[in-house]
Each structure stands twice: as C-alpha cells, then as structure tokens.
Design a protein around this motif. Structure first.
Motif, PDB file in Angstrom:
ATOM      1  N   ARG A 292      -3.009  -2.263  -2.762  1.00 52.74           N
ATOM      2  CA  ARG A 292      -2.282  -1.420  -3.724  1.00 52.74           C
ATOM      3  C   ARG A 292      -3.074  -0.172  -4.062  1.00 52.74           C
ATOM      4  NH1 ARG A 292       0.408   1.558  -5.534  1.00 52.74           N
ATOM      5  NH2 ARG A 292       1.846   1.532  -7.301  1.00 52.74           N
ATOM      6  N   ARG A 293      -4.383  -0.254  -4.047  1.00 51.57           N
ATOM      7  CA  ARG A 293      -5.236   0.892  -4.374  1.00 51.57           C
ATOM      8  C   ARG A 293      -5.731   1.629  -3.136  1.00 51.57           C
ATOM      9  NH1 ARG A 293      -4.570  -2.317  -8.055  1.00 51.57           N
ATOM     10  NH2 ARG A 293      -4.860  -1.875 -10.288  1.00 51.57           N
ATOM     11  N   ASN A 294      -5.147   1.272  -1.989  1.00 53.15           N
ATOM     12  CA  ASN A 294      -5.484   1.935  -0.729  1.00 53.15           C
ATOM     13  C   ASN A 294      -6.990   1.876  -0.443  1.00 53.15           C
ATOM     14  OD1 ASN A 294      -4.868   3.264   1.646  1.00 53.15           O
ATOM     15  ND2 ASN A 294      -5.004   5.299   0.741  1.00 53.15           N
ATOM     16  N   ARG A 295      -7.569   0.704  -0.719  1.00 51.85           N
ATOM     17  CA  ARG A 295      -9.009   0.504  -0.484  1.00 51.85           C
ATOM     18  C   ARG A 295      -9.216  -0.748   0.381  1.00 51.85           C
ATOM     19  NH1 ARG A 295     -12.062  -0.233  -5.689  1.00 51.85           N
ATOM     20  NH2 ARG A 295     -13.811  -0.208  -4.221  1.00 51.85           N
ATOM     21  N   GLU A 296      -8.446  -0.847   1.435  1.00 54.76           N
ATOM     22  CA  GLU A 296      -8.487  -2.031   2.279  1.00 54.76           C
ATOM     23  C   GLU A 296      -9.809  -2.190   3.030  1.00 54.76           C
ATOM     24  OE1 GLU A 296      -4.124  -3.050   3.830  1.00 54.76           O
ATOM     25  OE2 GLU A 296      -4.632  -0.930   4.121  1.00 54.76           O
TER      26      GLU A 296
ATOM     27  N   ARG B  72       0.818  -1.217   0.000  1.00 55.98           N
ATOM     28  CA  ARG B  72       0.000   0.000   0.000  1.00 55.98           C
ATOM     29  C   ARG B  72       0.852   1.268   0.000  1.00 55.98           C
ATOM     30  NH1 ARG B  72      -2.152   3.430   3.844  1.00 55.98           N
ATOM     31  NH2 ARG B  72      -1.225   2.223   5.540  1.00 55.98           N
TER      32      ARG B  72
ATOM     33  N   ASN C   7     -12.931  -6.664  -0.273  1.00 58.03           N
ATOM     34  CA  ASN C   7     -11.663  -7.002   0.370  1.00 58.03           C
ATOM     35  C   ASN C   7     -11.912  -7.695   1.705  1.00 58.03           C
ATOM     36  OD1 ASN C   7      -8.703  -6.822   0.509  1.00 58.03           O
ATOM     37  ND2 ASN C   7      -9.077  -5.432   2.199  1.00 58.03           N
TER      38      ASN C   7
ATOM     39  N   TYR D  22      -4.566  -6.564  -4.220  1.00 61.04           N
ATOM     40  CA  TYR D  22      -5.149  -5.625  -5.178  1.00 61.04           C
ATOM     41  C   TYR D  22      -5.729  -4.407  -4.457  1.00 61.04           C
ATOM     42  CZ  TYR D  22      -8.607  -3.724  -8.431  1.00 61.04           C
ATOM     43  OH  TYR D  22      -9.369  -2.882  -9.214  1.00 61.04           O
ATOM     44  N   PHE D  23      -6.522  -4.660  -3.424  1.00 63.42           N
ATOM     45  CA  PHE D  23      -7.148  -3.543  -2.704  1.00 63.42           C
ATOM     46  C   PHE D  23      -6.133  -2.761  -1.882  1.00 63.42           C
ATOM     47  CE2 PHE D  23     -11.060  -5.922  -3.620  1.00 63.42           C
ATOM     48  CZ  PHE D  23     -11.881  -4.882  -4.037  1.00 63.42           C
TER      49      PHE D  23
END
Length: 238
Positions: free
Chosen positions: A106-110, A55, A115, A103-104
């Motif tokens: 990396r897109r800062n959408r944890e 992240r 997710n 994936y999440f």
C-alpha cells in the motif's frame, strides 16, 4: 496484460519450492503433497495481482488474474481440506505476515527489507505444512529445516540487493558478507555435518559475485542452481 498474470520476482519461485520440498522429503511424500503444492502455487499467483492492486488500485489491470487464480484456488483448497481437515489450522501463522506485505504494498515500499523478511518467513512456514501433510513426527527436525530455510533465503535477500538496488553500496555489501559468514558458523555449530558445504558456497557467492558485475538475468539463473544444490544437500544430510 501478461505481466498482470505472471509474477516478476523470479527468485520467489525458489522460495515457493525449497521449503515445500524440505518438509515433504523430511516426512513421507504422498499424493496429498501434489494437491498442497498446487494450492500453494495458486496462493502465490493470486497474491501477486492482489498486492499489485493494493499498490496501484488499478482494478482493470488486476481483476481478471485475481478472479482466475482465486477461482482455481477455491476447488483446490476445498479438496485439500477434505483430505486434510485440520490443515486450516496453519493459516493463522501466515496471515499476520501477509498483512505486513499488504502494508508495504500500500505504501509502495515492496523492496523494504522488513517486507522481504516477512515474505521469507511466510514461504519458509510451508516447511511445517508439508511436513504435517506427510505425517512427520519429529517436529524438532521440521523446526530445524524451517530455520535453515529462513537463514538461507534471508541471505539471498541480502545478496540480491547487492546485485541490484544496493550494488554501489559498499557498506551493504559487507553486511551481506558478514551475514553469510555468521550463518556458516551457525551451520557448523548447530546443523548436521556437511550442511555447512552449501552455505560456504553461498558465502563465496556473496563475496565474489557482486565484484564481477554479474547481470540480473545471470544472477537469477544461478540462484536456481544454488537452490537445487541446497535441496540436494538437505536430502542427503537429512
């Protein structure tokens, strides 16, 4: 830094333990389970800094915890494979779900629901692994316990969001209550007698607690008690 070593998601510890205990006690507890749990805990401890590194790309902050937990995991995993040579066959079930987490991250959408759901299924899969290590034979029982864990922890995701990120979202609150109502009905129809009891309590929790403006800390402490109650009921019923 300490926060680089210790995961902040306190509720994840329950997800770490409950499926494992469900599978272990439904089969035959052995000393191999101790090694399995140590490995499982190290996987979780390693995944936390790894996902944070994905992240943030802050190698300096997360390199040492990754090296520590990864270094400890290698001999534990080797010992486990030596005792249970075929246990590696379960790994492909976890990998796609962990890729979703990456994936999440990396897109800062944890905090995205998908997710969280991937994490819930990932943790719940340990039911099967613990059952396998205990030489369980009734795989329908293992599947039932897996489903129960997925239903329970998905409900927890909904509930916790009504306390924190969605605490002012009335629509999301009612979605959470509706979900808990549905799984209570599913439990009454498909699961053994008395398994509906903890799910009824969880429904009451989902309905009442967000109305009390409960603090995040108290919410986390109570979740530990709810998890213990769920495990205790599983032990009694199954």
């Amino acid at each position: 830094m300490k926060k680089s070593y210790i995961p902040k998601q306190h509720g994840a510890w329950a997800m770490l333990a409950v499926p494992f205990l469900s599978g272990m006690f439904a089969s035959n507890p052995t000393w191999s389970h101790a090694l399995l749990f140590a490995g499982w805990m190290l996987v979780y401890l390693f995944s936390y800094p790894f996902l944070q590194w994905i992240r943030t790309k802050k190698t300096k902050n997360y390199k040492n915890p990754m090296l520590l937990y990864g270094g400890l995991l290698i001999p534990v995993a080797a010992g486990l494979i030596w005792i249970e040579p075929l246990i590696w066959r379960w790994i492909p079930l976890f990998l796609p779900l962990f890729i979703v987490n990456c994936y999440f991250a990396r897109r800062n959408r944890e905090r995205a629901f998908l997710n969280d759901l991937a994490a819930v299924i990932q943790f719940s899969l340990m039911t099967f692994v613990a059952y396998y290590v205990g030489n369980g034979l009734d795989w329908w029982l293992a599947a039932e316990l897996f489903a129960l864990n997925v239903l329970y922890f998905t409900g927890t995701v909904f509930y916790v969001k009504t306390i924190i990120r969605e605490k002012n979202n009335v629509r999301f609150y009612w979605v959470s209550v509706a979900y808990h109502t549905v799984i209570l009905g599913v439990a009454a129809l498909l699961f053994p007698k008395w398994m509906w009891v903890p799910l009824l309590i969880l429904l009451i929790r989902a309905f009442w607690s967000p109305r009390t403006h409960i603090t995040v800390k108290r919410c986390g402490m109570l979740e530990i008690l709810y998890s213990v109650f769920v495990v205790a009921t599983v032990l009694i019923v199954y």
